[in-house]
Design a protein around this motif. Structure first.
Motif, PDB file in Angstrom:
ATOM      1  N   GLN A  34       0.839  -1.185   0.000  1.00 10.95           N
ATOM      2  CA  GLN A  34       0.000   0.000   0.000  1.00 10.95           C
ATOM      3  C   GLN A  34       0.882   1.246   0.000  1.00 10.95           C
ATOM      4  N   THR A  44       1.457   5.427  -0.253  1.00 14.04           N
ATOM      5  CA  THR A  44       0.820   6.674   0.150  1.00 14.04           C
ATOM      6  C   THR A  44       1.335   7.807  -0.732  1.00 14.04           C
ATOM      7  N   ALA A  82      -1.681  -1.437  -9.717  1.00 15.34           N
ATOM      8  CA  ALA A  82      -2.471  -2.512  -9.124  1.00 15.34           C
ATOM      9  C   ALA A  82      -2.890  -3.569 -10.143  1.00 15.34           C
ATOM     10  N   ASP A  89      -2.549   7.488  -3.437  1.00 13.70           N
ATOM     11  CA  ASP A  89      -2.755   6.396  -2.494  1.00 13.70           C
ATOM     12  C   ASP A  89      -3.264   5.179  -3.258  1.00 13.70           C
ATOM     13  N   GLY A  90      -2.867   3.993  -2.800  1.00 17.33           N
ATOM     14  CA  GLY A  90      -3.397   2.801  -3.450  1.00 17.33           C
ATOM     15  C   GLY A  90      -2.462   1.622  -3.391  1.00 17.33           C
ATOM     16  N   THR A  91      -2.874   0.560  -4.085  1.00 17.73           N
ATOM     17  CA  THR A  91      -2.096  -0.673  -4.133  1.00 17.73           C
ATOM     18  C   THR A  91      -1.111  -0.630  -5.291  1.00 17.73           C
TER      19      THR A  91
END
Length: 736
Positions: free
Chosen positions: A152, A154, A181, A202-204
């Protein structure tokens, strides 16, 4: 017992595979893998080891005493490794003690980050393993696949992805990709460096790891580190082992930190950084195509030595230095080249093919710089330093240390076990730990990197040896690139182990100077270098062992333990005593010599099975000057070697016991088959297990019997050291 025989089976399979050809060198114990390959300081981790020729393991040891290991009960290849909380971050050497003594080493990494081990397949986006930021994952590469990890990110928080492989003894050539992702590539690294990444949102995000040629297996292991990077400095790298080239770094007396840092911008002549000589400057080949320029004044007659350390710091760089004089005519500046300084040459001609002795498979040279320039007239000069590999790379981790000094004559030393000159078709480049058999003598080449014009002779010595083991240094002669260290275990030596200290000693400007000798070894026992490039590195220390479970196939020693004396120009007879313990092919062995002055001895034959032999040396033909000498005879021989024959009766007894158990289980199952269905079911299962145990014992018996069968083995044969004192020739009547 099962773990013990697992390792024996490995050795047996290797023996069987080479039975059709000659085996190169007697088997030596080698630690192949340690999984996981490291741990967090202050924790205990259970590791599984594999090896070859490593039966009867008694201990797993490390080069740092803050790392200790205890065997897991009931196994021989599992250990609980405890890492003290104050263990510094670094790579340490792991090795085992086995029947044949101390094994070759395998890297074991210690870090401060929490660690995990990948436990299930992760070869797709859907099965990606979650990896928290601030974690190191230990894994082995999946063959013909890509390993996926998810984390994850940021927005705006910088992270670094570092896949340690080649610097921790792995055979993996990692390709690391940072992806979104869905698996879409964002950044790619195919050179083993760090991916420095600032998430745009933000994210995978995904990390994809593969081998360059999609190989896999337990020898292609890696440590994947994912961590936040505060500030704007270089992204952190995991520690790594040292290449053989690092043997000449740092120069003696170098301060831990440079006195000055380079100041950008300094690429253009008008931006040249003003310095005075001598200097010690820390810099970086950053950004891409960086050329750092330094300007100074110098006076006619001065000689300055320039040294750059970068590749020897473990970086994939190739420094180059250009020194120019700045002249001005009619207001116009012109530059006159004074010196171009390139690589540090290897002390010895390195093998051209990676394995056989047209030179050693070890390179103690470096792409770094150590050279000089002479000032022909007073004036202003500029020195440029650049990375010849740096045209397209932009990595702030590619640092360097620039030192310009007046001559400081000195030397650095490295040693490795002598490999043999092999016939066409042989492709071996083997790791050779200092694991001696009783009655064995082994030779090590000791090479010198001479610094700033030093050309003196160097005495070689070794201390802290196990009982029954002795060492003799064959000095490095004046101006020569190498000498030898001869290590001997007496025929009655008992099992022992110690950490030895090898050193070289010389006199420079009237003062005695002593430096350690760094030991180098192959990372892996490469049996066919045609398909794999050997990878040597420096070891952390010098482990030495002696084993009495086997004896050397032949011991060659002077008949008397004394100093042999002769006058210059005379003939010297040296009586030899030979102890033959194995059968050898042929009718004789051909003998040469190691040692300054005596390496030119004309090759001669010693008949097989001769208990004594007189070696006659013509000191006049050898042009031996008066002085004290130590040398050793050396040869190659093909002996009939049997691997661990003592294991055969043990395996035979286990096979008989398993057979009896199986017969009893079958009889019991037959007896109760018609009486009680539940009891009959249990008896049948017991019979099945007994049959499986009998089959396994039969296979083990076959493996150890095959291993113990005589195998033609080519071995380097070294005599015990021979000491000679050559006196001045008697004065003639005419000279009187």
């Amino acid at each position: 017992m099962f773990a013990k025989y697992t390792l024996i089976l490995t050795a047996g399979a290797l023996m069987a595979s080479s039975a059709l050809a000659q085996q190169v060198t007697l088997p030596l114990p080698r630690l192949l893998t340690v999984m996981p390959m490291g741990g967090q300081a202050g924790t205990t981790v259970e590791v599984t080891i594999t090896g070859e020729n490593t039966e009867d393991i008694s201990a797993l040891m490390f080069s740092n005493p803050k790392i200790t290991a205890q065997p897991v009960a009931g196994t021989e290849n599992k250990f609980k490794v405890s890492i003290a909380a104050d263990t510094p971050v670094g790579v340490y050497d792991a090795r085992v003690m086995s029947r044949l003594g101390v094994s070759s080493t395998r890297a074991f990494s210690v870090n401060k980050l929490p660690e995990v081990v990948r436990s299930k397949p992760n070869n797709s986006v859907e099965t990606a393993m979650a990896l928290p930021v601030g974690t190191i994952c230990n894994a082995t590469m999946t063959k013909r696949a890509v390993d996926f990890y998810a984390f994850q990110g940021t927005k705006g928080k910088r992270v670094a992805v570092d896949c340690a492989a080649t610097g921790i003894d792995s055979r993996l050539t990692p390709v690391v990709i940072l992806a979104d992702a869905k698996g879409g590539d964002l950044k790619v690294n195919r050179t083993g460096g760090v991916i420095d990444f600032i998430p745009p949102a933000d994210g995978t995000y995904l990390i994809k790891v593969s081998d360059l040629t999609y190989q896999g297996g337990d020898r292609l292991f890696y440590r994947l580190a994912l961590q936040e990077v505060p500030g704007n400095g270089p992204a952190p790298r995991q520690p790594q082992t040292q290449t053989v080239s690092a043997m000449s770094w740092p120069p003696s007396g170098l301060a831990e930190s440079a006195r000055t840092n380079e100041a950008e911008p300094n690429n253009k002549p008008a931006e040249a950084q003003k310095i005075s000589l001598p200097c010690d400057i820390a810099g970086a080949f950053f950004p891409a195509a960086d050329v750092d320029t330094f300007q100074f004044t110098a006076k006619k007659g001065e000689t300055w030595w320039v040294e750059v350390g970068s590749e020897r710091l473990g970086l994939n760089t190739d420094p180059f230095v250009l020194v120019q004089q700045v002249k001005e005519t009619n207001g116009k500046e012109t530059l006159v080249d004074v010196a171009e300084l390139y690589d540090i040459a290897p002390p010895m001609k390195v093998t051209s093919n990676g394995y056989s002795y047209d030179g050693p498979p070890y390179d103690a040279g470096s792409p770094d710089v150590n050279g000089k320039f002479e000032v022909k007239e007073d004036g202003t000069y500029r020195l440029q330093v650049r990375d010849l590999f740096g045209g397209t790379r932009s990595d702030a981790n590619n640092i360097y240390r620039l030192i310009v000094r007046q001559a400081a004559p000195d030397f650095s030393l490295a040693a490795w076990a002598v490999h043999m000159t092999l016939r066409n078709g042989d492709r071996a480049a083997l790791s050779k730990p200092m694991a001696l058999r009783a009655g064995e003598t082994r030779a090590f080449e000791v090479v010198v990197q001479r610094r700033d014009g030093f050309d003196g002779e160097i005495e070689i010595g070794m201390e802290n040896l196990p009982p029954g083991v002795s060492a003799a240094g064959l000095k490095i002669a004046k101006g020569k690139p190498y000498g030898h260290l001869i290590l001997t275990a007496s025929s009655d030596a008992k099992r022992g182990f110690s950490l030895g200290k090898v050193f070289g000693k010389s006199t420079i400007n009237g003062a005695v100077v002593t430096h350690p000798v760094h030991l180098a070894s192959m990372e892996w026992p490469v049996k066919d270098a045609k398909g794999e490039i050997p990878a040597p590195r420096l070891m952390a220390d010098v482990p030495v062992s002696v084993s009495e479970s086997e004896q050397a196939p032949l011991t060659i020693a002077p008949a008397e333990s004394k100093v042999f004396e002769a006058k210059a120009g005379e003939t010297l007879k040296i009586p030899l005593k030979l102890t033959w313990r194995n059968d050898f092919n042929g009718t004789s062995i051909k003998v040469k010599a190691y040692g300054d002055g005596f390496s030119a001895i004309k090759e001669f034959d010693i008949p097989l099975k001769a208990a004594t032999f007189d070696a006659v040396l013509d000191l006049a033909a050898l042009k031996i000057a008066p002085g004290d000498y130590t040398f050793a005879f050396q040869s190659l021989g093909i002996c009939k070697y049997r691997y661990n024959p003592a294991a055969v009766p043990l395996a035979e007894a286990e096979q008989k016991k398993a057979e009896q158990t199986a017969i009893a289980a079958a009889a019991e199952a037959k007896k109760i088959a018609a009486t009680d269905a539940e009891a009959a079911k249990k008896a049948a299962e017991k019979q099945k297990q007994a049959d499986a145990a009998m089959a396994a014992a039969t296979n083990r018996m076959k493996a150890v019997t095959t291993a113990a069968s005589p195998t033609d083995t080519v071995e380097i044969l070294i005599s015990e050291p021979i000491r000679v004192s050559v006196k001045p020739a008697a004065a003639t009547t005419a000279s009187k």
